[in-house]
Design an enzyme around this catalytic site. Structure first.
Site, PDB file in Angstrom:
ATOM      1  CG  ASP A  25      -2.139   1.016   1.020  1.00 22.22           C
ATOM      2  OD1 ASP A  25      -2.510   1.431  -0.018  1.00 22.22           O
ATOM      3  OD2 ASP A  25      -2.684   1.356   2.148  1.00 22.22           O
ATOM      4  NE  ARG A  29      -1.248   6.538   1.243  1.00 21.86           N
ATOM      5  CZ  ARG A  29      -1.341   5.597   2.309  1.00 21.86           C
ATOM      6  NH1 ARG A  29      -0.732   6.005   3.387  1.00 21.86           N
ATOM      7  NH2 ARG A  29      -1.444   4.418   1.661  1.00 21.86           N
ATOM      8  CG  HIS A  42      -0.477   1.986  -9.419  1.00 23.59           C
ATOM      9  ND1 HIS A  42      -0.680   1.948  -7.996  1.00 23.59           N
ATOM     10  CD2 HIS A  42      -1.816   2.817  -9.578  1.00 23.59           C
ATOM     11  CE1 HIS A  42      -1.830   2.386  -7.385  1.00 23.59           C
ATOM     12  NE2 HIS A  42      -2.319   3.058  -8.598  1.00 23.59           N
ATOM     13  CD  GLU A  72     -13.354  -5.272  -0.857  1.00 24.13           C
ATOM     14  OE1 GLU A  72     -12.037  -5.420  -1.241  1.00 24.13           O
ATOM     15  OE2 GLU A  72     -14.205  -5.857  -0.793  1.00 24.13           O
ATOM     16  CG  LEU A 136       9.211 -17.220  -3.819  1.00 22.10           C
ATOM     17  CD1 LEU A 136       9.172 -17.356  -2.264  1.00 22.10           C
ATOM     18  CD2 LEU A 136       9.446 -15.868  -4.512  1.00 22.10           C
ATOM     19  NE  ARG A 199      -7.855   0.922   5.446  1.00 26.86           N
ATOM     20  CZ  ARG A 199      -7.629   2.144   5.661  1.00 26.86           C
ATOM     21  NH1 ARG A 199      -7.756   2.736   6.958  1.00 26.86           N
ATOM     22  NH2 ARG A 199      -7.097   2.569   4.570  1.00 26.86           N
ATOM     23  CB  SER A 201      -7.707  -3.716   3.042  1.00 26.70           C
ATOM     24  OG  SER A 201      -7.426  -2.347   3.681  1.00 26.70           O
TER      25      SER A 201
END
Ligand code: IPE
Ligand code: IPE
Ligand code: MG
Length: 247
Positions: A25, A29, A42, A72, A136, A199, A201
């Site tokens: 996240d 910003r 992004h 969402e 991985l 949170r 989310s």
């Protein structure tokens, strides 16, 4: 850096995670701070994904699960959603050979049926190319939601009950677990969230019942090996009791 054998010992001692999940996240910003558009945030975040994957390979993690797009996130402006999904195609197609060379097994978790044919094809072909790799296990959560995951699993079980294959009283926790994403791999030991929010989310819900959580204010495009190392060091200090006692 530790050898694979040393890491194995640390995993058995419970001081190194086998499976890390990250809520990536803070791209928007980060871009705003730079006076740039959200999509450039992004794009910058892709470099952090590369770093996190290399770090996980070099530190012999069993699995890395990255939250890339939530159910969402369709609520964002259409242009941002379209740009994000286009970026997803470009990244899968440009990274897959390098992932394959590094023995990474790529899986997308989430409902991909809502994506364009082109994106679905890129996903299928990337998963197919890397499916036998033993290194991985890289899971990318796209159009994923923890509630969706549970509902999807419950529907499958309900179908089996309807067909008389199992009785309701035979449904155990393991029955539901086995119908959820990530069931075949090591449990999520550590969840990292960047971007300063505390949170979940709608990320993994069932699967994080006993995970450790680590939060950082670092915005995702600034996430690097040092921040990742900090999370692993914090994990090493945690005492996981699983409901038991420590002494
Ligand atoms: C995370 O960054 C990336 C996605 C959710 C796709 P954000 O885009 O949520 O960045 P902020 O939270 O607005 O800074
Ligand atoms: C969570 O980030 C989803 C992903 C990282 C893909 P969001 O930015 O969408 O979360 P909220 O809206 O702040 O809870
Ligand atoms: Mg956000």
């Amino acid at each position: 850096m530790s050898s694979e054998k040393e890491v194995q010992i640390r995993k058995n001692q419970g001081i190194q995670p086998r499976h890390v999940a990250i809520i990536m996240d803070g791209n928007g910003r980060w871009a705003k701070n730079q006076g740039k558009s959200r999509i450039s945030g992004h794009k910058a975040g892709i470099e952090s994904v590369r770093r996190a994957v290399s770090f996980s390979v070099n530190h012999y993690l069993d699995a890395l699960t990255l939250y890339a797009f939530s159910r969402e996130n369709w609520n964002r402006p259409k242009k941002e959603v379209m740009d994000l999904l286009d970026l997803f195609i470009v990244v899968i197609e440009s990274e897959i050979n390098s992932l394959h060379k590094n023995n990474v097994c790529l899986k997308i978790i989430g409902d991909i049926s809502r994506f364009s044919r082109r994106l679905q094809d890129s996903i299928y072909s990337a998963e197919e190319q890397t499916k036998s790799n033993q290194g991985l296990r890289l899971n990318i959560a796209a159009n994923y939601g923890g509630r969706w995951d549970i509902v999807h699993g419950v529907r499958k079980i309900a179908g089996q009950v309807k067909d008389g294959l199992i009785q309701p009283e035979q449904i155990e926790e393991e029955t539901l677990s086995s119908h959820l994403c990530l069931h075949k791999i090591a449990p999520v030991d550590l969840v990292i969230r960047t971007g300063g929010e505390y949170r979940i989310s709608n990320f993994l819900l069932w699967q994080v019942a006993y995970s450790e959580f680590w939060f950082t204010d670092t915005l995702w495009p600034d996430f690097d090996e040092y921040v990742f190392e900090g999370a692993l060091n914090a994990f090493a200090q945690r005492e996981r009791r699983f409901g038991g006692t420590s002494i």
